[in-house]
Design a protein around this motif. Structure first.
Motif, PDB file in Angstrom:
ATOM      1  N   ALA A 222       0.717  -1.470   0.985  1.00 16.30           N
ATOM      2  CA  ALA A 222       0.047   0.019   0.402  1.00 16.30           C
ATOM      3  C   ALA A 222       0.823   1.157  -0.009  1.00 16.30           C
ATOM      4  CB  ALA A 222      -0.871  -0.088   1.427  1.00 16.30           C
ATOM      5  N   ARG A 223       1.830   1.221   1.059  1.00 15.76           N
ATOM      6  CA  ARG A 223       3.181   2.244   0.488  1.00 15.76           C
ATOM      7  C   ARG A 223       3.933   2.663  -0.919  1.00 15.76           C
ATOM      8  NH1 ARG A 223       5.575   4.978   5.040  1.00 15.76           N
ATOM      9  NH2 ARG A 223       4.692   2.565   6.307  1.00 15.76           N
ATOM     10  N   THR A 224       4.014   2.194  -1.495  1.00 17.67           N
ATOM     11  CA  THR A 224       4.306   1.171  -2.531  1.00 17.67           C
ATOM     12  C   THR A 224       3.459   2.865  -3.596  1.00 17.67           C
ATOM     13  OG1 THR A 224       5.659  -0.167  -2.163  1.00 17.67           O
ATOM     14  CG2 THR A 224       5.133   0.869  -4.379  1.00 17.67           C
ATOM     15  N   VAL A 225       1.693   1.917  -3.818  1.00 17.96           N
ATOM     16  CA  VAL A 225       0.942   2.768  -4.490  1.00 17.96           C
ATOM     17  C   VAL A 225       0.959   4.061  -4.102  1.00 17.96           C
ATOM     18  CG1 VAL A 225      -1.389   2.171  -4.976  1.00 17.96           C
ATOM     19  CG2 VAL A 225      -0.162   0.572  -4.841  1.00 17.96           C
ATOM     20  N   LEU A 226       0.534   3.803  -2.544  1.00 14.17           N
ATOM     21  CA  LEU A 226       0.563   5.427  -2.277  1.00 14.17           C
ATOM     22  C   LEU A 226       2.016   6.759  -2.553  1.00 14.17           C
ATOM     23  CD1 LEU A 226      -1.428   7.588  -0.584  1.00 14.17           C
ATOM     24  CD2 LEU A 226      -0.153   6.956   1.466  1.00 14.17           C
ATOM     25  N   PHE A 227       2.441   6.450  -2.394  1.00 13.07           N
ATOM     26  CA  PHE A 227       3.803   6.848  -2.568  1.00 13.07           C
ATOM     27  C   PHE A 227       4.514   6.945  -4.082  1.00 13.07           C
ATOM     28  CE2 PHE A 227       4.579   6.659   2.010  1.00 13.07           C
ATOM     29  CZ  PHE A 227       4.381   8.382   1.746  1.00 13.07           C
ATOM     30  N   LYS A 228       4.458   6.281  -4.959  1.00 22.08           N
ATOM     31  CA  LYS A 228       4.941   6.045  -6.199  1.00 22.08           C
ATOM     32  C   LYS A 228       3.562   6.006  -6.810  1.00 22.08           C
ATOM     33  CE  LYS A 228       7.871   3.490  -9.259  1.00 22.08           C
ATOM     34  NZ  LYS A 228       8.012   1.774  -9.754  1.00 22.08           N
ATOM     35  N   HIS A 229       2.848   6.142  -6.926  1.00 22.86           N
ATOM     36  CA  HIS A 229       1.882   6.333  -7.871  1.00 22.86           C
ATOM     37  C   HIS A 229       0.392   7.475  -7.707  1.00 22.86           C
ATOM     38  CE1 HIS A 229       3.407   2.876 -10.255  1.00 22.86           C
ATOM     39  NE2 HIS A 229       3.280   2.595  -9.104  1.00 22.86           N
ATOM     40  N   VAL A 230      -0.089   7.163  -6.561  1.00 14.11           N
ATOM     41  CA  VAL A 230      -1.063   7.955  -6.038  1.00 14.11           C
ATOM     42  C   VAL A 230      -0.593   9.442  -6.223  1.00 14.11           C
ATOM     43  CG1 VAL A 230      -3.589   8.594  -4.297  1.00 14.11           C
ATOM     44  CG2 VAL A 230      -2.100   6.757  -5.015  1.00 14.11           C
ATOM     45  N   LEU A 231       0.630   9.584  -4.860  1.00 13.55           N
ATOM     46  CA  LEU A 231       0.581  11.177  -4.734  1.00 13.55           C
ATOM     47  C   LEU A 231       1.247  11.695  -6.244  1.00 13.55           C
ATOM     48  CD1 LEU A 231       2.644  11.186  -1.346  1.00 13.55           C
ATOM     49  CD2 LEU A 231       0.470  11.951  -1.941  1.00 13.55           C
ATOM     50  N   ARG A 232       1.637  10.998  -6.613  1.00 17.35           N
ATOM     51  CA  ARG A 232       2.546  11.750  -8.035  1.00 17.35           C
ATOM     52  C   ARG A 232       1.190  11.870  -9.199  1.00 17.35           C
ATOM     53  NH1 ARG A 232       6.977  10.628 -11.805  1.00 17.35           N
ATOM     54  NH2 ARG A 232       6.156  10.908 -13.744  1.00 17.35           N
ATOM     55  N   ASN A 233       0.600  11.344  -9.105  1.00 15.38           N
ATOM     56  CA  ASN A 233      -0.932  11.351 -10.255  1.00 15.38           C
ATOM     57  C   ASN A 233      -1.480  12.559  -9.177  1.00 15.38           C
ATOM     58  OD1 ASN A 233      -1.043   9.824 -12.829  1.00 15.38           O
ATOM     59  ND2 ASN A 233      -0.719   8.745 -10.995  1.00 15.38           N
TER      60      ASN A 233
END
Length: 313
Positions: A222-233
């Motif tokens: 979940a941390r990877t999804v949040l910081f790498k994908h969600v925050l970027r977009n």
């Protein structure tokens, strides 16, 4: 990327020229009799005409503007008509104070709004409702009321910070921090309230996308999804709001500098605008517009790095 930067820079330079020209023309209207203002209402008409001629105000407006622009390109804004103070030097002396506020507010707003917005958008439930309520309150309360309450509580009652005054960073870092803390807090509350809601909405929108569900189904942490994908977009709309709020903060800085007795560009603008001191007004306008264009350019670059599709616009 180079073409993107070139287009944005050219648009910013054109905006600076257009705004400065319109302002110069409005300030040069016949109703604004500078010579009469300087010499007083009882001054003879011939002395008023001579004063206007000495200032070059008897020339065509386009000629006056071209002369001003040629000097402004060399960072020479002339001298004040009332105090004879060099405008460039006066602005340079006060600019660090206003920059301290703007940089401080932007930093605090960015960190707090992203933290609250992401927390609210991910956790939802009671946390989300609490952040929304705080956001509405912070956005709805008048800025001057928040500022006065902060001064009354933390400066007058508790005595933790000075109520007025400014200590330069070069003189005492601790003293500088103590004099800018309350003004930064006063300006940040409303900005955080607006930006955090934008971050929250962007995070919720990204989390609802199909590709996020696909990434989660693949077993990504979940941390990877949040910081790498969600925050970027989700960062692009939030950065846009932060850039817009920076422009609004320039207006709020005028009030805050007056309340806290800070000799920055805001208090300078109030003092000289009421006199109709055109060289100072034009100098302040130029510095302000250049600052706004620079911030917008940085925001556009950041968005372009996060979302390559935006470079095509």
């Amino acid at each position: 990327m180079f073409g993107f930067l070139l287009r944005r820079t050219a648009a910013g330079l054109a905006l600076i020229v257009v705004i400065s020209f319109i302002t110069f023309v409005l300030l040069s209207l016949p109703e604004n009799d500078v010579g009469r203002t300087l010499l007083g209402p009882e001054a003879p008409a011939d002395l008023v005409a001579a004063k206007n001629a000495a200032l070059g105000l008897d020339r065509p407006v386009l000629t006056q503007y071209a002369d001003w622009l040629s000097h402004a390109l060399r960072a020479d804004f002339g001298a004040s008509w009332f105090t004879s103070e060099d405008v460039t030097a006066a602005i340079a002396a006060r600019l660090p104070i206003t920059l301290s506020l703007m940089i401080g507010v932007t930093t605090v707003t960015a960190l707090a709004s992203f933290g609250l917005g992401v927390w609210s958008g991910v956790r939802r439930g009671a946390v989300d409702r609490a952040v929304q309520i705080l956001g509405v309150l912070g956005y709805a309360l008048p800025g001057f009321l928040i500022t006065l309450v902060i001064v009354l509580v933390f400066a007058v009652r508790l005595g933790w910070f000075p109520a007025i005054g400014y200590i330069p960073l070069s003189q005492s870092p601790a003293g500088w921090l103590s004099t800018v803390t309350l003004p930064v807090v006063a300006l940040s509350i409303g900005a955080i309230a607006g930006a955090s809601q934008q971050v929250r909405s962007a995070v919720i929108d990204v989390l609802s996308q199909d590709y996020i569900r696909t990434l989660r189904s693949r077993g990504l942490p979940a941390r990877t999804v949040l910081f790498k994908h969600v925050l970027r977009n989700a960062s692009a709309p939030a950065l846009t709001v932060l850039g817009m709020q920076f422009v609004g903060l320039l207006g709020g800085a005028v009030l805050v500098e007056q309340i806290f007795g800070l000799p920055g560009l805001g208090s300078m603008a109030v003092a000289y605008t009421t006199r109709g001191d055109i060289p100072v007004i034009m100098g302040l306008l130029t510095v302000t517009v250049v600052g706004v264009v620079t911030i917008n350019l940085l925001v556009d670059v950041a968005i372009g790095l996060l979302n390559p599709k935006s470079r095509q616009t």
